[in-house]
Scaffold this motif. Sequence first.
Motif, PDB file in Angstrom:
ATOM      1  N   GLN A 146     -21.811  10.924  42.731  1.00  0.00           N
ATOM      2  CA  GLN A 146     -21.742  11.778  41.541  1.00  0.00           C
ATOM      3  C   GLN A 146     -22.515  13.081  41.766  1.00  0.00           C
ATOM      4  N   ALA A 147     -23.698  12.990  42.375  1.00  0.00           N
ATOM      5  CA  ALA A 147     -24.491  14.194  42.647  1.00  0.00           C
ATOM      6  C   ALA A 147     -23.737  15.125  43.595  1.00  0.00           C
ATOM      7  N   LEU A 148     -23.098  14.563  44.606  1.00  0.00           N
ATOM      8  CA  LEU A 148     -22.330  15.378  45.552  1.00  0.00           C
ATOM      9  C   LEU A 148     -21.146  16.035  44.855  1.00  0.00           C
ATOM     10  N   LYS A 149     -20.484  15.287  43.987  1.00  0.00           N
ATOM     11  CA  LYS A 149     -19.348  15.833  43.254  1.00  0.00           C
ATOM     12  C   LYS A 149     -19.783  17.012  42.389  1.00  0.00           C
ATOM     13  N   GLU A 150     -20.914  16.846  41.696  1.00  0.00           N
ATOM     14  CA  GLU A 150     -21.429  17.928  40.854  1.00  0.00           C
ATOM     15  C   GLU A 150     -21.804  19.141  41.700  1.00  0.00           C
ATOM     16  N   GLU A 151     -22.401  18.887  42.867  1.00  0.00           N
ATOM     17  CA  GLU A 151     -22.774  19.983  43.762  1.00  0.00           C
ATOM     18  C   GLU A 151     -21.542  20.744  44.243  1.00  0.00           C
ATOM     19  N   MET A 152     -20.471  20.011  44.560  1.00  0.00           N
ATOM     20  CA  MET A 152     -19.241  20.652  45.027  1.00  0.00           C
ATOM     21  C   MET A 152     -18.583  21.448  43.906  1.00  0.00           C
ATOM     22  N   GLU A 153     -18.612  20.913  42.675  1.00  0.00           N
ATOM     23  CA  GLU A 153     -18.040  21.646  41.543  1.00  0.00           C
ATOM     24  C   GLU A 153     -18.818  22.930  41.282  1.00  0.00           C
ATOM     25  N   ALA A 154     -20.146  22.858  41.415  1.00  0.00           N
ATOM     26  CA  ALA A 154     -20.969  24.053  41.229  1.00  0.00           C
ATOM     27  C   ALA A 154     -20.654  25.084  42.301  1.00  0.00           C
ATOM     28  N   ALA A 155     -20.460  24.626  43.536  1.00  0.00           N
ATOM     29  CA  ALA A 155     -20.122  25.551  44.621  1.00  0.00           C
ATOM     30  C   ALA A 155     -18.758  26.185  44.378  1.00  0.00           C
ATOM     31  N   ASP A 156     -17.818  25.398  43.832  1.00  0.00           N
ATOM     32  CA  ASP A 156     -16.498  25.939  43.513  1.00  0.00           C
ATOM     33  C   ASP A 156     -16.611  27.047  42.472  1.00  0.00           C
ATOM     34  N   LYS A 157     -17.429  26.827  41.427  1.00  0.00           N
ATOM     35  CA  LYS A 157     -17.594  27.838  40.376  1.00  0.00           C
ATOM     36  C   LYS A 157     -18.194  29.114  40.943  1.00  0.00           C
ATOM     37  N   LEU A 158     -19.166  28.972  41.827  1.00  0.00           N
ATOM     38  CA  LEU A 158     -19.766  30.154  42.442  1.00  0.00           C
ATOM     39  C   LEU A 158     -18.739  30.903  43.278  1.00  0.00           C
ATOM     40  N   GLY A 159     -17.869  30.175  43.955  1.00  0.00           N
ATOM     41  CA  GLY A 159     -16.819  30.808  44.756  1.00  0.00           C
ATOM     42  C   GLY A 159     -15.871  31.607  43.891  1.00  0.00           C
ATOM     43  N   PHE A 160     -15.495  31.063  42.718  1.00  0.00           N
ATOM     44  CA  PHE A 160     -14.603  31.775  41.803  1.00  0.00           C
ATOM     45  C   PHE A 160     -15.289  33.009  41.239  1.00  0.00           C
ATOM     46  N   GLN A 161     -16.587  32.919  40.904  1.00  0.00           N
ATOM     47  CA  GLN A 161     -17.307  34.071  40.370  1.00  0.00           C
ATOM     48  C   GLN A 161     -17.404  35.166  41.415  1.00  0.00           C
ATOM     49  N   GLY A 162     -17.605  34.793  42.673  1.00  0.00           N
ATOM     50  CA  GLY A 162     -17.671  35.788  43.741  1.00  0.00           C
ATOM     51  C   GLY A 162     -16.350  36.516  43.889  1.00  0.00           C
ATOM     52  N   ALA A 163     -15.251  35.826  43.695  1.00  0.00           N
ATOM     53  CA  ALA A 163     -13.931  36.448  43.808  1.00  0.00           C
ATOM     54  C   ALA A 163     -13.717  37.418  42.657  1.00  0.00           C
ATOM     55  N   GLY A 223     -13.309  27.483  46.364  1.00  0.00           N
ATOM     56  CA  GLY A 223     -13.297  26.039  46.189  1.00  0.00           C
ATOM     57  C   GLY A 223     -13.137  25.287  47.488  1.00  0.00           C
ATOM     58  N   VAL A 224     -12.082  24.519  47.578  1.00  0.00           N
ATOM     59  CA  VAL A 224     -11.839  23.680  48.752  1.00  0.00           C
ATOM     60  C   VAL A 224     -11.710  24.535  50.003  1.00  0.00           C
ATOM     61  N   GLY A 225     -11.054  25.671  49.874  1.00  0.00           N
ATOM     62  CA  GLY A 225     -10.887  26.556  51.025  1.00  0.00           C
ATOM     63  C   GLY A 225     -12.217  26.998  51.611  1.00  0.00           C
ATOM     64  N   ALA A 226     -13.203  27.268  50.739  1.00  0.00           N
ATOM     65  CA  ALA A 226     -14.523  27.684  51.218  1.00  0.00           C
ATOM     66  C   ALA A 226     -15.185  26.546  51.985  1.00  0.00           C
ATOM     67  N   ARG A 227     -15.041  25.325  51.484  1.00  0.00           N
ATOM     68  CA  ARG A 227     -15.638  24.182  52.195  1.00  0.00           C
ATOM     69  C   ARG A 227     -14.942  23.969  53.537  1.00  0.00           C
ATOM     70  N   LEU A 228     -13.635  24.166  53.577  1.00  0.00           N
ATOM     71  CA  LEU A 228     -12.923  24.009  54.839  1.00  0.00           C
ATOM     72  C   LEU A 228     -13.341  25.079  55.839  1.00  0.00           C
TER      73      LEU A 228
END
Length: 139
Positions: free
Chosen positions: A12-29, A42-47
């Motif tokens: 659950q903690a990892l999932k929340e961390e990934m969702e937070a990273a996704d939001k930051l990626g969208f804000q940067g765009a 989102g997923v593309g940034a992790r890849l």
Amino acid sequence: MDKQDELRRQRQALKEEMEAADKLGFQGADSAGLKGPTPLDGVGARLRDRSTSGPDLTMVMDIPVRLTLEVGGSDMPIRDLLQLHQGAIVELDRQAGEPLDVLVNGTLIARGEVVVIEDKLGIRLTEVVSQAERLQSLR
């Protein structure tokens, strides 16, 4: 149950961390003037951040698995099974000196020979099953 609860919390903690990273990626765009998700969001940034040396296995390293050494087996009718007693000998389907099968969660991964190390039994791996053969055995 403690280990399962701990794994759930970590997941659950990892999932929340990934969702937070996704939001930051969208804000940067958005701040860069880009509309909608880009391949690096989102997923593309992790890849993109993954190294090409291989998959990141850190999340699965603590998952317990069952390692079993199989000496051999035998088929017998229940009548014979019920007649077994202390000192009885059961003939196995392997020859003496044949390597043992090393199974992980029931899947053959290697073969080896028994060794004794400071009054304890161990196994020396003599052959490791290739990844293609392991995948084939799962089918």
